[in-house]
Design a protein around this motif. Structure first.
Motif, PDB file in Angstrom:
ATOM      1  N   ASN A 213       0.868  -1.180   0.000  1.00 62.51           N
ATOM      2  CA  ASN A 213       0.000   0.000   0.000  1.00 62.51           C
ATOM      3  C   ASN A 213       0.898   1.220   0.000  1.00 62.51           C
ATOM      4  OD1 ASN A 213      -1.722   2.169   0.640  1.00 62.51           O
ATOM      5  ND2 ASN A 213      -3.117   0.807   1.764  1.00 62.51           N
ATOM      6  N   ALA A 214       1.002   1.855  -1.190  1.00 62.19           N
ATOM      7  CA  ALA A 214       1.951   2.962  -1.355  1.00 62.19           C
ATOM      8  C   ALA A 214       1.578   4.146  -0.487  1.00 62.19           C
ATOM      9  CB  ALA A 214       2.008   3.377  -2.828  1.00 62.19           C
ATOM     10  N   GLU A 215       0.271   4.431  -0.363  1.00 64.71           N
ATOM     11  CA  GLU A 215      -0.138   5.618   0.402  1.00 64.71           C
ATOM     12  C   GLU A 215       0.230   5.453   1.863  1.00 64.71           C
ATOM     13  OE1 GLU A 215      -4.128   8.270   1.354  1.00 64.71           O
ATOM     14  OE2 GLU A 215      -4.287   6.436   0.154  1.00 64.71           O
ATOM     15  N   MET A 216      -0.063   4.304   2.433  1.00 65.24           N
ATOM     16  CA  MET A 216       0.256   4.072   3.835  1.00 65.24           C
ATOM     17  C   MET A 216       1.770   3.979   4.048  1.00 65.24           C
ATOM     18  SD  MET A 216      -2.716   1.366   4.929  1.00 65.24           S
ATOM     19  CE  MET A 216      -2.162   1.349   6.608  1.00 65.24           C
TER      20      MET A 216
ATOM     21  N   PHE B  50       4.207   5.627   2.320  1.00 66.00           N
ATOM     22  CA  PHE B  50       4.820   6.958   2.357  1.00 66.00           C
ATOM     23  C   PHE B  50       4.422   7.738   3.623  1.00 66.00           C
ATOM     24  CE2 PHE B  50       5.377   6.155  -2.237  1.00 66.00           C
ATOM     25  CZ  PHE B  50       6.722   6.491  -2.345  1.00 66.00           C
ATOM     26  N   GLY B  51       3.223   7.474   4.139  1.00 63.19           N
ATOM     27  CA  GLY B  51       2.824   8.117   5.404  1.00 63.19           C
ATOM     28  C   GLY B  51       3.694   7.649   6.564  1.00 63.19           C
TER      29      GLY B  51
ATOM     30  N   LYS C 224       7.203   9.153   6.237  1.00 60.99           N
ATOM     31  CA  LYS C 224       7.249  10.553   6.647  1.00 60.99           C
ATOM     32  C   LYS C 224       7.262  10.679   8.172  1.00 60.99           C
ATOM     33  CE  LYS C 224       4.986  14.984   5.882  1.00 60.99           C
ATOM     34  NZ  LYS C 224       3.852  15.696   5.225  1.00 60.99           N
TER      35      LYS C 224
END
Length: 549
Positions: free
Chosen positions: A221-224, A226-227, A230
């Motif tokens: 899951n790319a969105e999770m 990168f979160g 960060k």
């Protein structure tokens, strides 16, 4: 009675008590107490009233008529064994018989044995009384010296106790500082431990976030992902800033010692010796000043304006004599010459006896001199000065006569009386001098000033021998090789020995050694002390060996 005026009394040459010419004594009238020749016995004494009742005794039989109260028995003559001694020859101090008198002692002084013995008893009683008085005086003076030492002992004890008190205060302060240090160190250790715990907690938090990032990566899951990255980056940056600060603050303890602890304090017992080696009776009016030269000769100036150079060899031999000096000069040796005060001037008496003006200090009146290794100290007589505040009281001169430094009496602190009677130097720069009345009672103080003219201390005598009635009368102050000071106290017949700090070491009562009224003094090249004094109202110059101060 007609013969009473012609009776020979004791300690006369034995002659007839009547004619007073014939020394051939034959008898003694025990009633008339007369020694008589044969002629006067028959022609004169026989005419006395009741002469026939008088007890006439032959000279050889006098021993048998000893007074009933006499304690002495007849003594046989050592030279004439068959004779008994009847008289005492006072000239020879021998017991004598009639034959001794006739052959050897006829013209000598005679006395009856009993009378001579009584006289000796009286003499012994008088001598005993005198010795008793001297013993009492000696004990009194010894006790006084003991009291002085006791007083010094109390002062030393107080100093030791004060030092011990300071040491206890330092110890108490050190214990408090130690406690404070331990508490501070504990707080510092706790702070470090707290920071370490916080960093370890942050490190655990980072590890948890890193694990979360890895899980997100595995979940695809790319969105999770990168979160999570960060969030990890933010935490790492925060921790990086805390462990790599631009500034650094830390509390560090430091010990700043500010106590002087006398770790070198110690007790020192000093053996003081003072021995009069020689006494010389001086046939001069008085000694006004005394000094010594490099050859060991003594120079004196008397009250009659005469200066003498004396050689010390078994006795005192006068080498030179100079007269016609004005005033009462103070003299000091400078190399091969002699400096002397003369009203407004300091004159120089050369080896060839020529006198020149070394320095004119008009309108001032130089009164005393001291020659050190590199300069000349001049003390002034300010008794007649109108302005005693601006008047110079002490002047430093170079050996060329140039003025190096002048000390004025501003505030009348340096000189409270009339004159600087005597001066010397300590540690080269400090000047010790006597602040004295000029011609009245010699009352004064001993003062020490530093190079800048600031008073370091004043010595006003010692309460055990000095008081309002028996005041301190310093005449001379000398520095010893041990850098102590000897002060002559004229009216109290004593020498005060004090340290360079003005503390009393001891007081020497010179009357114990037969000296009175110590005045001017000097220490010669061999370290011998010379003291001008009195003994039985005669002027005496004493040669003294001393040590311990």
């Amino acid at each position: 009675m007609a013969h009473s005026g012609s009776v020979k009394r004791s300690q006369d040459i034995l002659a007839c008590g009547l004619c007073e010419t014939d020394a051939k004594i034959k008898v003694k009238c025990m009633d008339c107490d007369l020694y008589m020749c044969q002629k006067c016995t028959e022609k004169v004494h026989a005419k006395f009233k009741h002469a026939d009742l008088h007890d006439i005794v032959a000279l050889k039989d006098i021993h048998s008529h000893i007074d009933a109260n006499s304690e002495f028995e007849p003594v046989k003559c050592k030279d004439h064994r068959k004779q008994l001694c009847c008289m005492v020859c006072l000239t020879c101090e021998l017991l004598v018989c009639p034959k001794c008198i006739a052959k050897t002692h006829r013209s000598h002084l005679m006395e009856e044995i009993q009378t001579a013995c009584q006289q000796k008893v009286e003499e012994m009683k008088k001598m005993q009384d005198q010795v008793h008085i001297k013993i009492e005086k000696f004990i009194g003076k010894i006790n006084l010296m003991a009291e002085i030492e006791k007083s010094k002992s109390n002062e030393i004890e107080q100093k030791i106790l004060e030092e011990e008190k300071q040491a206890r205060e330092v110890q108490s302060k050190c214990l408090w500082l130690l406690k404070e240090h331990k508490e501070g160190a504990h707080r510092h250790a706790e702070q470090i431990s707290k920071q370490e715990s916080e960093l370890l907690e942050k490190e655990k938090d980072i590890e948890m976030v890193r694990q979360h990032v890895e899980n997100m990566q595995k979940s695809k899951n790319a969105e999770m992902f990168f979160g999570a990255v960060k969030s990890l980056q933010t935490k790492l940056e925060s921790i990086d800033q805390s462990v790599s600060p631009g500034s650094f603050n830390i509390k560090s303890q430091q010990y700043v010692p500010n106590y002087k602890i006398q770790t070198n304090s110690k007790m020192v017992e000093i053996e003081i010796q003072f021995e009069i080696k020689s006494k010389y009776e001086m046939n001069i009016f008085s000694i006004n000043s005394i000094t010594s030269d490099k050859d060991g000769n003594i120079w004196i100036a008397d009250g009659c304006k005469e200066i003498q150079q004396l050689q010390v060899k078994e006795g005192l031999k006068t080498l030179k004599s100079h007269t016609n000096f004005r005033g009462y000069p103070e003299i000091r040796c400078l190399n091969k010459s002699v400096l002397l005060t003369s009203f407004h001037q300091i004159c120089q008496l050369a080896a060839n006896d020529e006198s020149t003006v070394f320095k004119d200090l008009s309108p001032n009146l130089p009164y005393t001199l001291h020659v050190s290794d590199n300069e000349i100290i001049v003390g002034m007589n300010c008794a007649s000065a109108y302005d005693k505040v601006e008047t110079p009281i002490i002047v430093r001169l170079g050996f060329d006569g140039e003025i190096i430094q002048v000390y004025k009496n501003r505030g009348r602190q340096l000189l409270t009386r009339d004159a600087v009677r005597c001066c010397t130097t300590i540690n080269d720069d400090d000047i010790c001098y006597i602040d004295s009345n000029f011609q009245r009672d010699l009352k004064g103080d001993v003062v020490l000033i530093n190079k800048h003219g600031i008073i370091q201390w004043k010595y006003r005598g010692n309460s055990f021998i000095n008081s309002n009635e028996h005041f301190f009368t310093p005449v001379e102050v000398l520095r010893t090789k041990s850098n102590n000071l000897i002060i002559s106290d004229k009216k109290q017949h004593a020498l005060h020995v004090v340290t360079a700090k003005g503390e009393l070491m001891t007081i020497l009562d010179l009357t114990l050694m037969g000296l009175e009224e110590p005045g001017v003094m000097t220490i010669d090249v061999s370290g011998t002390l010379w003291i001008e004094s009195k003994e039985l109202n005669k002027g005496i110059l004493s040669h003294v060996i001393f040590s311990g101060f």
